[in-house]
Every structure is written in C-alpha cells, then in structure tokens.
Write a protein that holds these residues in place. Structure first.
Motif, PDB file in Angstrom:
ATOM      1  N   GLY A 230      57.926  63.650  60.270  1.00  0.00           N
ATOM      2  CA  GLY A 230      59.049  63.477  61.038  1.00  0.00           C
ATOM      3  C   GLY A 230      58.474  63.504  62.793  1.00  0.00           C
ATOM      4  N   VAL A 231      57.463  64.305  63.024  1.00  0.00           N
ATOM      5  CA  VAL A 231      56.654  64.282  64.039  1.00  0.00           C
ATOM      6  C   VAL A 231      55.283  64.553  63.836  1.00  0.00           C
ATOM      7  N   GLY A 232      54.398  63.779  64.258  1.00  0.00           N
ATOM      8  CA  GLY A 232      52.896  64.406  64.020  1.00  0.00           C
ATOM      9  C   GLY A 232      52.355  65.410  64.640  1.00  0.00           C
ATOM     10  N   ALA A 233      51.345  65.926  64.189  1.00  0.00           N
ATOM     11  CA  ALA A 233      50.787  67.200  64.822  1.00  0.00           C
ATOM     12  C   ALA A 233      50.648  66.852  66.308  1.00  0.00           C
ATOM     13  N   HIS A 234      50.983  67.809  67.033  1.00  0.00           N
ATOM     14  CA  HIS A 234      50.652  67.727  68.655  1.00  0.00           C
ATOM     15  C   HIS A 234      50.896  68.899  69.208  1.00  0.00           C
ATOM     16  N   LYS A 235      50.355  69.090  70.473  1.00  0.00           N
ATOM     17  CA  LYS A 235      50.540  70.331  71.417  1.00  0.00           C
ATOM     18  C   LYS A 235      51.618  69.603  72.328  1.00  0.00           C
ATOM     19  N   ASP A 236      52.430  70.556  73.000  1.00  0.00           N
ATOM     20  CA  ASP A 236      53.376  70.148  73.839  1.00  0.00           C
ATOM     21  C   ASP A 236      52.457  70.486  75.430  1.00  0.00           C
ATOM     22  N   PRO A 237      52.841  69.464  76.317  1.00  0.00           N
ATOM     23  CA  PRO A 237      52.195  69.468  77.702  1.00  0.00           C
ATOM     24  C   PRO A 237      52.503  70.531  78.728  1.00  0.00           C
ATOM     25  N   GLY A 238      53.552  71.164  78.505  1.00  0.00           N
ATOM     26  CA  GLY A 238      54.415  71.586  79.820  1.00  0.00           C
ATOM     27  C   GLY A 238      53.879  73.222  79.656  1.00  0.00           C
ATOM     28  N   TYR A 239      54.807  74.035  80.339  1.00  0.00           N
ATOM     29  CA  TYR A 239      54.637  75.383  80.398  1.00  0.00           C
ATOM     30  C   TYR A 239      54.989  76.000  79.188  1.00  0.00           C
ATOM     31  N   LEU A 240      56.345  75.753  78.698  1.00  0.00           N
ATOM     32  CA  LEU A 240      57.037  76.372  77.358  1.00  0.00           C
ATOM     33  C   LEU A 240      57.940  75.267  77.031  1.00  0.00           C
ATOM     34  N   THR A 241      58.311  75.621  75.496  1.00  0.00           N
ATOM     35  CA  THR A 241      59.312  74.577  74.874  1.00  0.00           C
ATOM     36  C   THR A 241      60.351  75.758  74.209  1.00  0.00           C
ATOM     37  N   LEU A 242      61.645  75.436  74.129  1.00  0.00           N
ATOM     38  CA  LEU A 242      62.720  76.026  73.254  1.00  0.00           C
ATOM     39  C   LEU A 242      63.434  75.100  72.373  1.00  0.00           C
ATOM     40  N   VAL A 243      63.309  75.469  71.226  1.00  0.00           N
ATOM     41  CA  VAL A 243      63.850  74.612  70.063  1.00  0.00           C
ATOM     42  C   VAL A 243      64.856  75.273  69.459  1.00  0.00           C
ATOM     43  N   LEU A 244      66.308  74.799  69.616  1.00  0.00           N
ATOM     44  CA  LEU A 244      67.304  75.138  68.758  1.00  0.00           C
ATOM     45  C   LEU A 244      67.436  74.416  67.590  1.00  0.00           C
ATOM     46  N   GLN A 245      67.190  75.086  66.448  1.00  0.00           N
ATOM     47  CA  GLN A 245      67.263  74.385  64.962  1.00  0.00           C
ATOM     48  C   GLN A 245      68.426  74.448  64.188  1.00  0.00           C
ATOM     49  N   GLY A 246      68.972  73.454  63.493  1.00  0.00           N
ATOM     50  CA  GLY A 246      70.230  73.355  62.649  1.00  0.00           C
ATOM     51  C   GLY A 246      69.586  74.402  61.375  1.00  0.00           C
ATOM     52  N   GLU A 247      70.393  73.868  60.320  1.00  0.00           N
ATOM     53  CA  GLU A 247      70.072  74.712  59.038  1.00  0.00           C
ATOM     54  C   GLU A 247      68.996  74.177  58.384  1.00  0.00           C
ATOM     55  N   GLN A 248      68.689  73.074  58.291  1.00  0.00           N
ATOM     56  CA  GLN A 248      67.580  72.541  57.584  1.00  0.00           C
ATOM     57  C   GLN A 248      65.994  72.923  58.199  1.00  0.00           C
ATOM     58  N   SER A 249      65.197  73.338  57.472  1.00  0.00           N
ATOM     59  CA  SER A 249      63.804  73.558  57.799  1.00  0.00           C
ATOM     60  C   SER A 249      63.073  72.016  57.878  1.00  0.00           C
ATOM     61  N   GLY A 250      61.884  72.365  58.677  1.00  0.00           N
ATOM     62  CA  GLY A 250      60.993  71.115  58.700  1.00  0.00           C
ATOM     63  C   GLY A 250      59.668  71.531  59.800  1.00  0.00           C
ATOM     64  N   LEU A 251      60.063  72.399  60.808  1.00  0.00           N
ATOM     65  CA  LEU A 251      59.143  72.580  61.903  1.00  0.00           C
ATOM     66  C   LEU A 251      57.852  73.485  61.277  1.00  0.00           C
ATOM     67  N   GLU A 252      56.752  73.224  61.628  1.00  0.00           N
ATOM     68  CA  GLU A 252      55.590  73.796  61.005  1.00  0.00           C
ATOM     69  C   GLU A 252      54.677  73.847  62.047  1.00  0.00           C
ATOM     70  N   VAL A 253      53.982  75.175  61.997  1.00  0.00           N
ATOM     71  CA  VAL A 253      53.018  75.983  63.035  1.00  0.00           C
ATOM     72  C   VAL A 253      51.447  75.858  62.516  1.00  0.00           C
ATOM     73  N   LEU A 254      50.600  75.271  62.835  1.00  0.00           N
ATOM     74  CA  LEU A 254      49.095  75.317  62.333  1.00  0.00           C
ATOM     75  C   LEU A 254      48.459  76.707  62.777  1.00  0.00           C
ATOM     76  N   THR A 255      48.114  77.605  61.890  1.00  0.00           N
ATOM     77  CA  THR A 255      47.409  78.831  62.056  1.00  0.00           C
ATOM     78  C   THR A 255      46.083  78.799  61.290  1.00  0.00           C
ATOM     79  N   GLU A 256      45.451  79.728  61.562  1.00  0.00           N
ATOM     80  CA  GLU A 256      43.990  79.771  60.808  1.00  0.00           C
ATOM     81  C   GLU A 256      43.972  79.572  59.413  1.00  0.00           C
TER      82      GLU A 256
END
Length: 336
Positions: free
Chosen positions: A195-221
């Motif tokens: 949907g969107v490839g792995a990346h970091k956001d360039p600014g200070y902060l990002t706020l995401v409002l999600q609908g009901e469908q999951s999909g956002l994933e965060v890379l952890t150790e």
C-alpha cells in the motif's frame, strides 16, 4: 505479525498539570524512545468530527475518475490535489493507493531571482467542485490537528528537558502543514502487498486517523507490529526532524501500509507537521544524562542540509511525484 499494542497516551493528562502531566511526559518519552509510535486519546476532537472527515474521504474517492482528475496533482506546482493509483513512489516502487493532498491555503508567492526553489511550494489548494463542503471542513480539521501537534511538540521539549517553547521559533506564524485523504483498494493479486512501502516521515510529527480496516505496521526490534485501529484515537509517530533535533534520543521509526485483502478497502487521513519551510531546525543541547542515551539518528546530525526544511520537503516531493516534477520542475536536476 506481533499482536502487542502500541502505547496509549491521554493528552488530557498533559493539560491537567501536576502529577498527571508528569506521568504523561514520562510515558511520552518512553514511547518515543522505544517505539516512536503511540495512540493518542483525550485530544478534544469528537467522534462526529472524525466520522465527518472519513465520510468526506469516502465521498471524494467515490467520484468518477474524470472528476477526480480535474483536481489532479500534476496541475499544481505546489503538490496539492489528487493522485491516482500507483501515482506516488516509495523506495522506487509505486504505492497502491489513491489520495487527495492539501496544505496550508496560501496565495502564490512571486518567485524572485534570489528566492530558493522550494518557494514554489507556497500556493493554493485544489478543490473538487462536486464537494463544496470539503474546503471549509478539511481546512478547519487541518488547523485543529496542527494545534494538537504544537501541544505535543512542547511536551516533547519538556521530555528533552528543554524550555517548553524551544521549537516555537521554527513554527512561528505557521508550522508546515500537509494532510492526505487516502484510499487503499483491496489487492488484485495475493502478493501485491505494498500500500505504502517502508519509510520514515520527514517532519516533526504525524497524526493518522484510521478507518475500520487495519494495515498500518510499525517496524520494531522483533519485527512488524500492526497498529490496529483504536476507535477515537490518532496514531502518532515521530518524524526525522525531531529525531535529528534530539540527536536520536527520540526515534523516527520505519513504517508501512499493507494493502487490504481483495474486495476490502482501507481509508485514512494523515496529517504531517514540520517546521516552517524557511526555518532551520537546531540540534538541541541535551543534558548529559540524556545525551548519553541518545543513539544518534540515521542521518548525520552535524550536516546542516538535514535541518533545512524547505529544501528537504521539495526534494522528497520531487522524488515521490515524478509527474509533478516533469510538469513543473524540469529546470531542476530531479533526484532519482
């Protein structure tokens, strides 16, 4: 896929002061250092406001393609408007999403000979004639999200044991605002996951409002962690500017969006806040006990290029939207 949940922070605790504020700051620092992502509740925006924005997203993407193309981003040298499926690129691969971008509503600024090229980013948004309510609702929503991020930025200043208003000079009069309504269609082939490839956001902060469908994933150790929708919340993540300003004490984390299964779509609204385009972000002098814990950012914190906001915003937009670069920035050497 890990099933652990991101930390949940309540912004009303910060406003309450006293022990509740200190507890919030402790939790904020831990979340920002260890994960770089968290859920934010208690932000003051109602469920009805959130539903209204998500309904506008659904209404816009339901328009016929010809009407959406009337406000296609390639018509705007300011990178505002509609991007069709696979029209944006991440890590050299097209993303499987369509989106509608707005920024601060501004007049076009005259391009003087001594002005930097990123000056062209200033300008008006495009709006679909078929949905006249989008302009007032989304501009108001964008401003309310901007106010929340300013509050969070001041909280982060306290986490870093700096004066609360240390970042104010970089956002004075108006931080850089960028918002997207996004639709991810169900995948047409089982292995088409980007949907969107792995990346970091360039600014200070990002706020995401999600609908009901999951999909956002965060890379952890331990691998990828699903940031599943939590009703009423925003998902907040640290951008590279904040990581750089803290010399890596705060963490900008790789994240991605996996396309939903066939026959299911995912809607979201993402807001990105950075310093003013003409600002230079400082490398903060952390107290020694925090400086010892700073891991260092992925980029060189002593290279001033990384702190020059306008130049880096333009560079990222040219990479992500080659059609706009071709239409309006052919005089530049566009980065690959």
């Amino acid at each position: 896929m890990k099933e652990l949940q991101l930390p949940v922070l309540d912004l009303s605790d910060f406003h309450a002061g006293g022990e509740r504020r200190q507890s919030f700051l402790d939790d904020l620092g831990e979340a920002a250092r260890n994960v770089g992502f968290f859920y934010l509740v208690g932000h003051g925006l109602t469920n009805e406001q959130q539903r209204q924005v998500m309904q506008l997203a659904a209404d816009f993407f339901a328009l016929p393609l010809a009407q959406k193309l009337e406000v296609e981003m390639r018509h705007s040298p300011h990178f505002r408007g509609y991007t069709r499926l696979q029209g944006e690129v991440t890590l050299g691969r097209p993303d499987s999403r369509e989106q509608f971008d707005i920024m601060r509503e501004e007049p076009v600024r005259p391009q003087a000979r001594d002005q930097p090229t990123w000056w062209r980013l200033h300008g008006p948004n495009q709006w679909p004639a078929q949905l006249p309510q989008m302009r007032p609702v989304l501009l108001q929503w964008q401003q309310e999200l901007s106010d929340i991020t300013v509050t969070l930025l001041r909280a982060f200043a306290l986490v870093l044991q700096q004066p609360e208003h240390i970042f104010d000079e970089t956002i004075q009069d108006a931080p850089y605002q960028h918002m997207k309504l996004i639709r991810y269609p169900g995948r047409s082939l089982p292995d088409e996951e980007q949907g969107v490839g792995a990346h970091k956001d360039p600014g200070y902060l990002t706020l995401v409002l999600q609908g009901e469908q999951s999909g956002l994933e965060v890379l952890t150790e331990d691998g990828w962690l699903a940031a599943r929708p939590l009703p009423g919340s925003f998902v907040v993540n640290i951008g590279e500017l904040l990581e750089l300003a803290s010399n890596g004490y705060l963490r900008a984390t790789y994240h991605r969006v996996v396309s939903p299964p066939a026959g299911i779509e995912r809607l979201s609204c993402a807001f990105f806040m950075a310093a003013r385009l003409d600002a230079t972000v400082p490398l903060l002098p952390l107290p020694s006990h925090l400086a010892e814990l700073a891991k260092g950012p992925a980029s060189d914190p002593l290279n001033p290029l990384f702190y020059q906001v306008g130049q880096n915003v333009l560079k990222g937009r040219l990479r992500s939207h080659p059609d706009v670069a071709q239409a309006h920035y052919r005089d530049l050497a566009v980065p690959a």
